[in-house]
Write a protein that holds these residues in place. Structure first.
Motif, PDB file in Angstrom:
ATOM      1  N   GLY A  50       0.800  -1.222   0.000  1.00  0.00           N
ATOM      2  CA  GLY A  50       0.000   0.000   0.000  1.00  0.00           C
ATOM      3  C   GLY A  50       0.831   1.270   0.000  1.00  0.00           C
ATOM      4  O   GLY A  50       0.492   2.247  -0.642  1.00  0.00           O
ATOM      5  N   LYS A  51       1.949   1.251   0.712  1.00  0.00           N
ATOM      6  CA  LYS A  51       2.797   2.440   0.777  1.00  0.00           C
ATOM      7  C   LYS A  51       4.061   2.201  -0.045  1.00  0.00           C
ATOM      8  O   LYS A  51       4.878   1.341   0.284  1.00  0.00           O
ATOM      9  CB  LYS A  51       3.174   2.758   2.225  1.00  0.00           C
ATOM     10  CG  LYS A  51       1.989   3.229   3.035  1.00  0.00           C
ATOM     11  CD  LYS A  51       2.408   3.673   4.413  1.00  0.00           C
ATOM     12  CE  LYS A  51       1.183   4.177   5.173  1.00  0.00           C
ATOM     13  NZ  LYS A  51       1.536   4.687   6.480  1.00  0.00           N
ATOM     14  N   THR A  65       7.902   4.766  -5.526  1.00  0.00           N
ATOM     15  CA  THR A  65       7.510   3.955  -6.669  1.00  0.00           C
ATOM     16  C   THR A  65       6.268   4.520  -7.343  1.00  0.00           C
ATOM     17  O   THR A  65       5.308   4.901  -6.688  1.00  0.00           O
ATOM     18  CB  THR A  65       7.234   2.497  -6.199  1.00  0.00           C
ATOM     19  OG1 THR A  65       8.417   2.017  -5.571  1.00  0.00           O
ATOM     20  CG2 THR A  65       6.886   1.597  -7.352  1.00  0.00           C
ATOM     21  N   ARG A  66       6.316   4.571  -8.669  1.00  0.00           N
ATOM     22  CA  ARG A  66       5.209   5.041  -9.479  1.00  0.00           C
ATOM     23  C   ARG A  66       5.018   4.027 -10.604  1.00  0.00           C
ATOM     24  O   ARG A  66       5.707   4.082 -11.614  1.00  0.00           O
ATOM     25  CB  ARG A  66       5.537   6.443 -10.033  1.00  0.00           C
ATOM     26  CG  ARG A  66       4.594   6.977 -11.072  1.00  0.00           C
ATOM     27  CD  ARG A  66       5.287   7.933 -12.036  1.00  0.00           C
ATOM     28  NE  ARG A  66       6.707   7.756 -12.206  1.00  0.00           N
ATOM     29  CZ  ARG A  66       7.269   6.871 -13.016  1.00  0.00           C
ATOM     30  NH1 ARG A  66       6.544   6.057 -13.733  1.00  0.00           N
ATOM     31  NH2 ARG A  66       8.585   6.784 -13.115  1.00  0.00           N
ATOM     32  N   GLY A 115      10.935  -0.984  -9.148  1.00  0.00           N
ATOM     33  CA  GLY A 115       9.647  -0.627  -8.544  1.00  0.00           C
ATOM     34  C   GLY A 115       8.861  -1.847  -8.130  1.00  0.00           C
ATOM     35  O   GLY A 115       9.278  -2.623  -7.281  1.00  0.00           O
ATOM     36  N   THR A 116       7.711  -2.050  -8.754  1.00  0.00           N
ATOM     37  CA  THR A 116       6.866  -3.208  -8.453  1.00  0.00           C
ATOM     38  C   THR A 116       7.277  -4.437  -9.250  1.00  0.00           C
ATOM     39  O   THR A 116       6.807  -5.538  -8.977  1.00  0.00           O
ATOM     40  CB  THR A 116       5.387  -2.898  -8.777  1.00  0.00           C
ATOM     41  OG1 THR A 116       5.285  -2.639 -10.179  1.00  0.00           O
ATOM     42  CG2 THR A 116       4.860  -1.731  -7.961  1.00  0.00           C
ATOM     43  N   ALA A 148      11.916  -2.817   0.722  1.00  0.00           N
ATOM     44  CA  ALA A 148      10.542  -3.337   0.684  1.00  0.00           C
ATOM     45  C   ALA A 148      10.143  -3.741  -0.741  1.00  0.00           C
ATOM     46  O   ALA A 148       9.532  -4.798  -0.945  1.00  0.00           O
ATOM     47  CB  ALA A 148       9.565  -2.305   1.242  1.00  0.00           C
ATOM     48  N   MET A 149      10.504  -2.926  -1.724  1.00  0.00           N
ATOM     49  CA  MET A 149      10.141  -3.240  -3.108  1.00  0.00           C
ATOM     50  C   MET A 149      10.973  -4.416  -3.635  1.00  0.00           C
ATOM     51  O   MET A 149      10.469  -5.267  -4.359  1.00  0.00           O
ATOM     52  CB  MET A 149      10.283  -2.010  -4.013  1.00  0.00           C
ATOM     53  CG  MET A 149       9.347  -0.871  -3.644  1.00  0.00           C
ATOM     54  SD  MET A 149       7.620  -1.345  -3.276  1.00  0.00           S
ATOM     55  CE  MET A 149       7.101  -2.038  -4.839  1.00  0.00           C
TER      56      MET A 149
END
Length: 181
Positions: free
Chosen positions: A17-18, A22-23, A54-55, A78-79
């Motif tokens: 969620g946070k 990252t975009r 990013g994701t 985290a990513m």
């Protein structure tokens, strides 16, 4: 977020969620980009590099469409963990995730790639260095592509290897091609 095409097409990916740095590339821009890629390159032969992972969205899309091997560079812990776990859950093979600063990676990289994608944070102060470094470090195979995602405020038409750009509203993809065959 979802994988658009290929054997994993339609699969949903649920990023954290946070994501402060990252975009994710929009589905419309991603569809446009992959239409260009599929009409110009043999994805199944590609050894790819995804900078500012990013994701992981672009690399999941490449693997879903049959890319031979993918390397993703992402420094955010985290990513990085999200990409690793997602790749494992999708059973992706030849999928390497590197936790490192992109500029450090580029400076020490000795591999060459058929396709490099960079989707840096739009506010990155050193974004204009990326096309120059990719060309200078000769990271592209002959005929290889480098695609840089950026906003309309950046223009790379005078840069080495620049071939064309495509505009998707606030997202522009500048395409650089190593024409040395």
């Amino acid at each position: 977020m979802r994988i658009i095409g290929g054997e994993l097409g339609g699969r949903k990916i649920n990023p954290p969620g946070k994501m402060p740095h990252t975009r994710p590339t929009t589905d419309i821009a991603k569809e446009g980009l992959f239409n260009i890629i599929e009409n110009n390159l043999d994805i199944t032969a590609l050894h790819t590099l995804d900078l500012f992972g990013g994701t992981g969205s672009i690399s999941y899309e490449l693997k879903s469409r049959g890319a031979a091997a993918c390397t993703i560079v992402e420094k955010d812990p985290a990513m990085y963990e999200f990409i690793r776990k997602t790749a494992a859950s999708l059973h992706l093979e030849n999928f390497n995730v590197v936790k490192m600063d992109v500029f450090k990676f580029i400076n020490q990289c000795t591999n060459k790639y058929n396709f490099i994608f960079a989707g840096p944070p739009y506010a990155l102060g050193t974004i204009d260095e990326l096309p120059r470094l990719i060309a200078e470090k000769q990271l592209l195979q002959p005929g290889g592509w480098f695609v840089l995602e950026h906003t309309p405020r950046n223009n790379y038409e005078t840069y080495p290897l620049f071939a064309t750009s495509r505009n998707y509203g606030t997202t522009i993809f500048s395409i650089f091609v190593n024409k040395n065959l």
